[in-house]
Design a protein around this motif. Structure first.
Motif, PDB file in Angstrom:
ATOM      1  N   ASP A 162      -7.223 -27.261   2.536  1.00 17.00           N
ATOM      2  CA  ASP A 162      -5.897 -27.456   3.143  1.00 17.00           C
ATOM      3  C   ASP A 162      -5.392 -26.120   3.693  1.00 17.00           C
ATOM      4  OD1 ASP A 162      -5.625 -30.200   2.581  1.00 17.00           O
ATOM      5  OD2 ASP A 162      -4.387 -29.878   0.791  1.00 17.00           O
ATOM      6  N   HIS A 163      -5.459 -25.086   2.870  1.00 16.21           N
ATOM      7  CA  HIS A 163      -4.990 -23.752   3.270  1.00 16.21           C
ATOM      8  C   HIS A 163      -5.763 -23.255   4.489  1.00 16.21           C
ATOM      9  CE1 HIS A 163      -3.543 -19.588   2.820  1.00 16.21           C
ATOM     10  NE2 HIS A 163      -4.782 -19.263   3.146  1.00 16.21           N
ATOM     11  N   ASP A 164      -7.095 -23.344   4.424  1.00 18.96           N
ATOM     12  CA  ASP A 164      -7.925 -22.815   5.510  1.00 18.96           C
ATOM     13  C   ASP A 164      -7.694 -23.548   6.826  1.00 18.96           C
ATOM     14  OD1 ASP A 164      -8.949 -20.923   3.757  1.00 18.96           O
ATOM     15  OD2 ASP A 164     -10.842 -21.996   3.428  1.00 18.96           O
ATOM     16  N   LEU A 165      -7.425 -24.853   6.773  1.00 19.39           N
ATOM     17  CA  LEU A 165      -7.136 -25.610   7.992  1.00 19.39           C
ATOM     18  C   LEU A 165      -5.832 -25.125   8.621  1.00 19.39           C
ATOM     19  CD1 LEU A 165      -7.959 -27.926   9.907  1.00 19.39           C
ATOM     20  CD2 LEU A 165      -6.631 -29.462   8.430  1.00 19.39           C
ATOM     21  N   VAL A 166      -4.828 -24.894   7.807  1.00 20.10           N
ATOM     22  CA  VAL A 166      -3.554 -24.378   8.314  1.00 20.10           C
ATOM     23  C   VAL A 166      -3.768 -23.007   8.957  1.00 20.10           C
ATOM     24  CG1 VAL A 166      -1.276 -23.508   7.639  1.00 20.10           C
ATOM     25  CG2 VAL A 166      -2.087 -25.704   6.751  1.00 20.10           C
ATOM     26  N   VAL A 167      -4.509 -22.134   8.295  1.00 16.42           N
ATOM     27  CA  VAL A 167      -4.757 -20.791   8.831  1.00 16.42           C
ATOM     28  C   VAL A 167      -5.521 -20.877  10.159  1.00 16.42           C
ATOM     29  CG1 VAL A 167      -6.014 -18.620   8.429  1.00 16.42           C
ATOM     30  CG2 VAL A 167      -4.570 -19.601   6.620  1.00 16.42           C
ATOM     31  N   GLU A 168      -6.519 -21.748  10.226  1.00 21.29           N
ATOM     32  CA  GLU A 168      -7.271 -21.937  11.472  1.00 21.29           C
ATOM     33  C   GLU A 168      -6.332 -22.337  12.613  1.00 21.29           C
ATOM     34  OE1 GLU A 168     -10.666 -24.937  13.362  1.00 21.29           O
ATOM     35  OE2 GLU A 168     -10.341 -24.944  11.201  1.00 21.29           O
ATOM     36  N   ALA A 169      -5.456 -23.296  12.352  1.00 22.96           N
ATOM     37  CA  ALA A 169      -4.525 -23.757  13.381  1.00 22.96           C
ATOM     38  C   ALA A 169      -3.535 -22.657  13.768  1.00 22.96           C
ATOM     39  CB  ALA A 169      -3.776 -25.001  12.900  1.00 22.96           C
ATOM     40  N   LEU A 170      -3.047 -21.901  12.790  1.00 18.79           N
ATOM     41  CA  LEU A 170      -2.114 -20.810  13.098  1.00 18.79           C
ATOM     42  C   LEU A 170      -2.785 -19.763  13.981  1.00 18.79           C
ATOM     43  CD1 LEU A 170      -0.298 -20.373   9.671  1.00 18.79           C
ATOM     44  CD2 LEU A 170       0.677 -21.266  11.805  1.00 18.79           C
ATOM     45  N   ARG A 171      -4.016 -19.418  13.663  1.00 21.00           N
ATOM     46  CA  ARG A 171      -4.742 -18.439  14.493  1.00 21.00           C
ATOM     47  C   ARG A 171      -4.885 -18.944  15.925  1.00 21.00           C
ATOM     48  NH1 ARG A 171      -8.706 -16.931   9.730  1.00 21.00           N
ATOM     49  NH2 ARG A 171      -7.697 -14.970   9.114  1.00 21.00           N
ATOM     50  N   GLU A 172      -5.241 -20.216  16.055  1.00 22.51           N
ATOM     51  CA  GLU A 172      -5.441 -20.783  17.390  1.00 22.51           C
ATOM     52  C   GLU A 172      -4.142 -20.850  18.166  1.00 22.51           C
ATOM     53  OE1 GLU A 172      -7.287 -24.817  19.414  1.00 22.51           O
ATOM     54  OE2 GLU A 172      -8.129 -24.124  17.498  1.00 22.51           O
ATOM     55  N   ILE A 173      -3.071 -21.275  17.537  1.00 22.19           N
ATOM     56  CA  ILE A 173      -1.799 -21.400  18.253  1.00 22.19           C
ATOM     57  C   ILE A 173      -1.260 -20.017  18.627  1.00 22.19           C
ATOM     58  CG2 ILE A 173       0.041 -21.430  16.479  1.00 22.19           C
ATOM     59  CD1 ILE A 173      -0.371 -24.193  18.996  1.00 22.19           C
ATOM     60  N   LEU A 174      -1.431 -19.042  17.743  1.00 24.52           N
ATOM     61  CA  LEU A 174      -0.983 -17.678  18.068  1.00 24.52           C
ATOM     62  C   LEU A 174      -1.812 -17.088  19.203  1.00 24.52           C
ATOM     63  CD1 LEU A 174      -0.152 -16.372  14.506  1.00 24.52           C
ATOM     64  CD2 LEU A 174       1.410 -16.387  16.463  1.00 24.52           C
ATOM     65  N   ALA A 175      -3.098 -17.357  19.234  1.00 25.19           N
ATOM     66  CA  ALA A 175      -3.955 -16.874  20.330  1.00 25.19           C
ATOM     67  C   ALA A 175      -3.511 -17.480  21.651  1.00 25.19           C
ATOM     68  CB  ALA A 175      -5.421 -17.203  20.035  1.00 25.19           C
ATOM     69  N   SER A 176      -3.072 -18.737  21.624  1.00 26.81           N
ATOM     70  CA  SER A 176      -2.631 -19.394  22.852  1.00 26.81           C
ATOM     71  C   SER A 176      -1.297 -18.839  23.348  1.00 26.81           C
ATOM     72  CB  SER A 176      -2.519 -20.912  22.641  1.00 26.81           C
ATOM     73  OG  SER A 176      -1.373 -21.239  21.883  1.00 26.81           O
ATOM     74  N   MET A 177      -0.562 -18.178  22.475  1.00 25.35           N
ATOM     75  CA  MET A 177       0.743 -17.599  22.866  1.00 25.35           C
ATOM     76  C   MET A 177       0.595 -16.201  23.466  1.00 25.35           C
ATOM     77  SD  MET A 177       2.929 -18.782  19.513  1.00 25.35           S
ATOM     78  CE  MET A 177       4.612 -18.602  20.125  1.00 25.35           C
ATOM     79  N   GLN A 178      -0.597 -15.629  23.370  1.00 24.89           N
ATOM     80  CA  GLN A 178      -0.829 -14.282  23.892  1.00 24.89           C
ATOM     81  C   GLN A 178      -0.821 -14.332  25.428  1.00 24.89           C
ATOM     82  OE1 GLN A 178      -0.927 -11.573  21.944  1.00 24.89           O
ATOM     83  NE2 GLN A 178      -0.610 -12.970  20.243  1.00 24.89           N
ATOM     84  N   PRO A 179      -0.269 -13.304  26.059  1.00 24.85           N
ATOM     85  CA  PRO A 179      -0.286 -13.269  27.531  1.00 24.85           C
ATOM     86  C   PRO A 179      -1.734 -13.235  28.035  1.00 24.85           C
ATOM     87  CG  PRO A 179       1.028 -11.455  26.631  1.00 24.85           C
ATOM     88  CD  PRO A 179       0.394 -12.163  25.483  1.00 24.85           C
ATOM     89  N   LYS A 180      -1.972 -13.950  29.085  1.00 22.32           N
ATOM     90  CA  LYS A 180      -3.327 -14.021  29.659  1.00 22.32           C
ATOM     91  C   LYS A 180      -3.654 -12.792  30.462  1.00 22.32           C
ATOM     92  CE  LYS A 180      -3.955 -18.413  28.507  1.00 22.32           C
ATOM     93  NZ  LYS A 180      -4.180 -18.673  27.170  1.00 22.32           N
TER      94      LYS A 180
END
Length: 180
Positions: A162-180
């Protein structure tokens, strides 16, 4: 398992058997590093929706029997139960979410820190298991320079997953917020 972890130092929070020396502290350190890493520049309702939908996509793609919740204070921003999730997951979501909100750290970290000197936090008379759960799956949503502003919680898998899935999603969503 991540690239920086090794089989020698893996700590299983669900195991009742003796575990490798240093493995508990290694997992605590890993989660503390995740807290430092997973800081949002801001967290809006749209960000909540995007994070929730990403978790749904990951869960459905892997056929995970999970419930997902994002809560800010007393307001539920996102909540869904995927196929296979049970009514028990609702109890676990609320209990883990309360723990992460109360201590402003991931619910898994609360449980692990309670094990530092043997035993479990649940064995302490002051820890109310009817309201709180020191099991993995709830992670505060931190805004840099502000602190914890909400929580994201997953329930339905073993607590480390459960924890690792949340962390995976947080990493992905934060990466998508980075300027291109």
């Amino acid at each position: 398992m991540t690239a920086e972890s090794s089989p020698v130092t893996v700590f299983d929070p669900d195991s009742a058997v003796s575990q490798p020396e240093g493995s508990l502290e290694a997992l605590i350190s890993r989660i503390e590093a995740e807290i430092s890493e997973l800081q949002f520049p801001r967290f809006t309702r749209d960000d909540s929706l995007n994070l929730g939908l990403l978790l749904v996509e990951l869960g459905k793609g892997r056929r995970l029997p999970i419930a997902i919740d994002i809560t800010k204070g007393e307001q539920v921003l996102f909540h869904v139960a995927l196929d296979g999730a049970t009514p028990d997951n609702e109890h676990w979501i609320r209990a883990k979410q309360r723990t992460a909100a109360r201590y402003e750290v991931p619910s898994l970290l609360v449980g692990l820190r309670g094990r530092r000197h043997g035993g479990r936090i649940e064995d302490q008379g002051w820890f109310d298991e009817s309201r709180y759960a020191a099991h993995g799956g709830s992670f505060p949503l931190y805004v840099a320079g502000v602190g914890a502003v909400a929580t994201v919680t997953v329930s339905g898998l073993p607590q480390q997953q459960d924890h690792d899935l949340v962390v995976e999603a947080l990493r992905e969503i934060l990466a998508s917020m980075q300027p291109k």
